[in-house]
Design a protein around this motif. Structure first.
Motif, PDB file in Angstrom:
ATOM      1  N   VAL A   1     -14.757  14.170 -50.989  1.00  0.00           N
ATOM      2  CA  VAL A   1     -13.458  14.657 -50.559  1.00  0.00           C
ATOM      3  C   VAL A   1     -13.461  14.813 -49.047  1.00  0.00           C
ATOM      4  O   VAL A   1     -14.380  15.397 -48.478  1.00  0.00           O
ATOM      5  N   SER A   2     -12.425  14.282 -48.396  1.00  0.00           N
ATOM      6  CA  SER A   2     -12.223  14.503 -46.968  1.00  0.00           C
ATOM      7  C   SER A   2     -10.984  15.354 -46.799  1.00  0.00           C
ATOM      8  O   SER A   2     -10.041  15.254 -47.574  1.00  0.00           O
ATOM      9  N   TYR A   3     -10.972  16.176 -45.776  1.00  0.00           N
ATOM     10  CA  TYR A   3      -9.822  17.037 -45.544  1.00  0.00           C
ATOM     11  C   TYR A   3      -9.627  17.237 -44.056  1.00  0.00           C
ATOM     12  O   TYR A   3     -10.532  17.040 -43.257  1.00  0.00           O
ATOM     13  N   VAL A   4      -8.415  17.613 -43.707  1.00  0.00           N
ATOM     14  CA  VAL A   4      -8.072  17.967 -42.339  1.00  0.00           C
ATOM     15  C   VAL A   4      -7.346  19.302 -42.422  1.00  0.00           C
ATOM     16  O   VAL A   4      -6.351  19.424 -43.140  1.00  0.00           O
ATOM     17  N   THR A   5      -7.843  20.305 -41.721  1.00  0.00           N
ATOM     18  CA  THR A   5      -7.223  21.623 -41.774  1.00  0.00           C
ATOM     19  C   THR A   5      -6.027  21.703 -40.832  1.00  0.00           C
ATOM     20  O   THR A   5      -5.889  20.894 -39.912  1.00  0.00           O
ATOM     21  N   LYS A   6      -5.196  22.687 -41.067  1.00  0.00           N
ATOM     22  CA  LYS A   6      -4.015  22.864 -40.213  1.00  0.00           C
ATOM     23  C   LYS A   6      -4.412  23.198 -38.787  1.00  0.00           C
ATOM     24  O   LYS A   6      -3.724  22.822 -37.836  1.00  0.00           O
ATOM     25  N   GLU A   7      -5.549  23.869 -38.610  1.00  0.00           N
ATOM     26  CA  GLU A   7      -6.013  24.195 -37.261  1.00  0.00           C
ATOM     27  C   GLU A   7      -6.385  22.931 -36.488  1.00  0.00           C
ATOM     28  O   GLU A   7      -6.087  22.810 -35.300  1.00  0.00           O
ATOM     29  N   MET A   8      -7.015  21.968 -37.185  1.00  0.00           N
ATOM     30  CA  MET A   8      -7.373  20.707 -36.538  1.00  0.00           C
ATOM     31  C   MET A   8      -6.118  19.926 -36.150  1.00  0.00           C
ATOM     32  O   MET A   8      -6.044  19.345 -35.069  1.00  0.00           O
ATOM     33  N   ILE A   9      -5.125  19.927 -37.022  1.00  0.00           N
ATOM     34  CA  ILE A   9      -3.871  19.224 -36.740  1.00  0.00           C
ATOM     35  C   ILE A   9      -3.197  19.835 -35.512  1.00  0.00           C
ATOM     36  O   ILE A   9      -2.727  19.126 -34.625  1.00  0.00           O
ATOM     37  N   GLN A  10      -3.186  21.159 -35.446  1.00  0.00           N
ATOM     38  CA  GLN A  10      -2.561  21.823 -34.306  1.00  0.00           C
ATOM     39  C   GLN A  10      -3.337  21.590 -33.012  1.00  0.00           C
ATOM     40  O   GLN A  10      -2.744  21.301 -31.980  1.00  0.00           O
ATOM     41  N   ASP A  11      -4.663  21.715 -33.075  1.00  0.00           N
ATOM     42  CA  ASP A  11      -5.465  21.557 -31.867  1.00  0.00           C
ATOM     43  C   ASP A  11      -5.403  20.137 -31.312  1.00  0.00           C
ATOM     44  O   ASP A  11      -5.393  19.938 -30.101  1.00  0.00           O
ATOM     45  N   GLN A  12      -5.383  19.129 -32.203  1.00  0.00           N
ATOM     46  CA  GLN A  12      -5.346  17.743 -31.752  1.00  0.00           C
ATOM     47  C   GLN A  12      -3.919  17.241 -31.565  1.00  0.00           C
ATOM     48  O   GLN A  12      -3.716  16.104 -31.171  1.00  0.00           O
ATOM     49  N   GLN A  13      -2.936  18.062 -31.870  1.00  0.00           N
ATOM     50  CA  GLN A  13      -1.527  17.708 -31.782  1.00  0.00           C
ATOM     51  C   GLN A  13      -1.248  16.376 -32.479  1.00  0.00           C
ATOM     52  O   GLN A  13      -0.618  15.476 -31.939  1.00  0.00           O
ATOM     53  N   ALA A  14      -1.735  16.292 -33.706  1.00  0.00           N
ATOM     54  CA  ALA A  14      -1.588  15.072 -34.496  1.00  0.00           C
ATOM     55  C   ALA A  14      -0.144  14.941 -34.974  1.00  0.00           C
ATOM     56  O   ALA A  14       0.394  15.847 -35.590  1.00  0.00           O
ATOM     57  N   MET A  15       0.457  13.798 -34.680  1.00  0.00           N
ATOM     58  CA  MET A  15       1.839  13.534 -35.069  1.00  0.00           C
ATOM     59  C   MET A  15       1.953  12.377 -36.054  1.00  0.00           C
ATOM     60  O   MET A  15       2.966  12.225 -36.707  1.00  0.00           O
ATOM     61  N   ARG A  16       0.918  11.557 -36.141  1.00  0.00           N
ATOM     62  CA  ARG A  16       0.953  10.371 -36.992  1.00  0.00           C
ATOM     63  C   ARG A  16      -0.249  10.391 -37.922  1.00  0.00           C
ATOM     64  O   ARG A  16      -1.237  11.072 -37.673  1.00  0.00           O
ATOM     65  N   ILE A  17      -0.168   9.624 -38.976  1.00  0.00           N
ATOM     66  CA  ILE A  17      -1.263   9.541 -39.930  1.00  0.00           C
ATOM     67  C   ILE A  17      -2.525   9.039 -39.242  1.00  0.00           C
ATOM     68  O   ILE A  17      -3.623   9.528 -39.488  1.00  0.00           O
ATOM     69  N   GLY A  18      -2.374   8.096 -38.349  1.00  0.00           N
ATOM     70  CA  GLY A  18      -3.533   7.556 -37.636  1.00  0.00           C
ATOM     71  C   GLY A  18      -4.261   8.619 -36.836  1.00  0.00           C
ATOM     72  O   GLY A  18      -5.483   8.573 -36.680  1.00  0.00           O
ATOM     73  N   ASP A  19      -3.532   9.613 -36.319  1.00  0.00           N
ATOM     74  CA  ASP A  19      -4.157  10.709 -35.581  1.00  0.00           C
ATOM     75  C   ASP A  19      -4.993  11.585 -36.508  1.00  0.00           C
ATOM     76  O   ASP A  19      -5.980  12.177 -36.091  1.00  0.00           O
ATOM     77  N   LEU A  20      -4.607  11.686 -37.756  1.00  0.00           N
ATOM     78  CA  LEU A  20      -5.324  12.526 -38.707  1.00  0.00           C
ATOM     79  C   LEU A  20      -6.545  11.848 -39.305  1.00  0.00           C
ATOM     80  O   LEU A  20      -7.595  12.456 -39.451  1.00  0.00           O
ATOM     81  N   VAL A  21      -6.409  10.556 -39.652  1.00  0.00           N
ATOM     82  CA  VAL A  21      -7.482   9.891 -40.388  1.00  0.00           C
ATOM     83  C   VAL A  21      -8.677   9.524 -39.521  1.00  0.00           C
ATOM     84  O   VAL A  21      -9.733   9.188 -40.051  1.00  0.00           O
ATOM     85  N   LYS A  22      -8.557   9.622 -38.211  1.00  0.00           N
ATOM     86  CA  LYS A  22      -9.712   9.304 -37.377  1.00  0.00           C
ATOM     87  C   LYS A  22     -10.841  10.301 -37.591  1.00  0.00           C
ATOM     88  O   LYS A  22     -11.982  10.036 -37.249  1.00  0.00           O
TER      89      LYS A  22
END
Length: 187
Positions: A137-158
């Protein structure tokens, strides 16, 4: 010709006279009106009560009819009535409350405020510790999304293993299977 017109007129007059109607109101045990209750007659016609709890059926056949009234939170009421040709029958129904229980809903939050997650719902549908989940299982937490300012799926899956991005249009390889951009799935 005159006889034919007379026969047609007599048939139409009889058909209009044979208009059998069933109407009524639906109330709860406290004598309050129940809008939105489902009313079905002989499994052929269905209507819903209006804001005043009223229903009406027209053009029914004479004879025995079964009327069924149902509404969430109340027991279904079924009555058999006998209608005569051309009759207008009024049926008022008082529903009985029922104690129905739905599946429970469990809301789980996490107190961590970092990038690490200890539980997952993926693969088990329950809050299971990640070490006990029987699959990768892979996951991305909300804190990581906020810190990296991820706006697209590609920003998250890296940040996820097993996922490679091919283009800037979110064409991905997920563990060997390629997905193509579909604008319906944009965040």
């Amino acid at each position: 010709m005159r006889m034919l017109l007379l026969a047609i007129f007599a048939f139409c007059a009889h058909a209009l006279q044979a208009q059998t109607t069933l109407k009524g109101t639906v109330k709860d045990p406290d004598n309050n009106l129940v809008p939105g209750a489902s009313v079905m007659i002989s499994k052929t016609k269905v209507t819903v009560t209006n804001e005043k709890g009223e229903f009406i059926f027209t053009g029914l056949a004479a004879g025995k009819q079964v009327i069924t009234i149902s509404f969430m939170g109340f027991e279904t009421s079924t009555r058999t009535i006998s209608l005569k040709d051309g009759e207008t029958r009024v049926v008022n129904v008082a529903l009985v409350s029922s104690a129905e229980t739905l599946q429970h809903v469990e809301i789980t939050g996490r107190k961590e405020s970092g990038y690490k997650n200890t539980n997952s719902f993926i693969g088990t549908k329950t809050a299971t510790p990640l070490k006990d989940v029987p699959q990768s299982v892979s996951y991305v937490t909300k804190e990581m999304i906020q810190d990296q300012q991820a706006m697209r799926i590609g920003d998250l899956v890296k940040n996820m293993s097993g996922i490679n991005q091919h283009t800037t249009y979110d064409d991905l390889d997920i563990r060997g299977f390629r997905t193509q951009n579909n604008s319906r799935y944009r965040w």
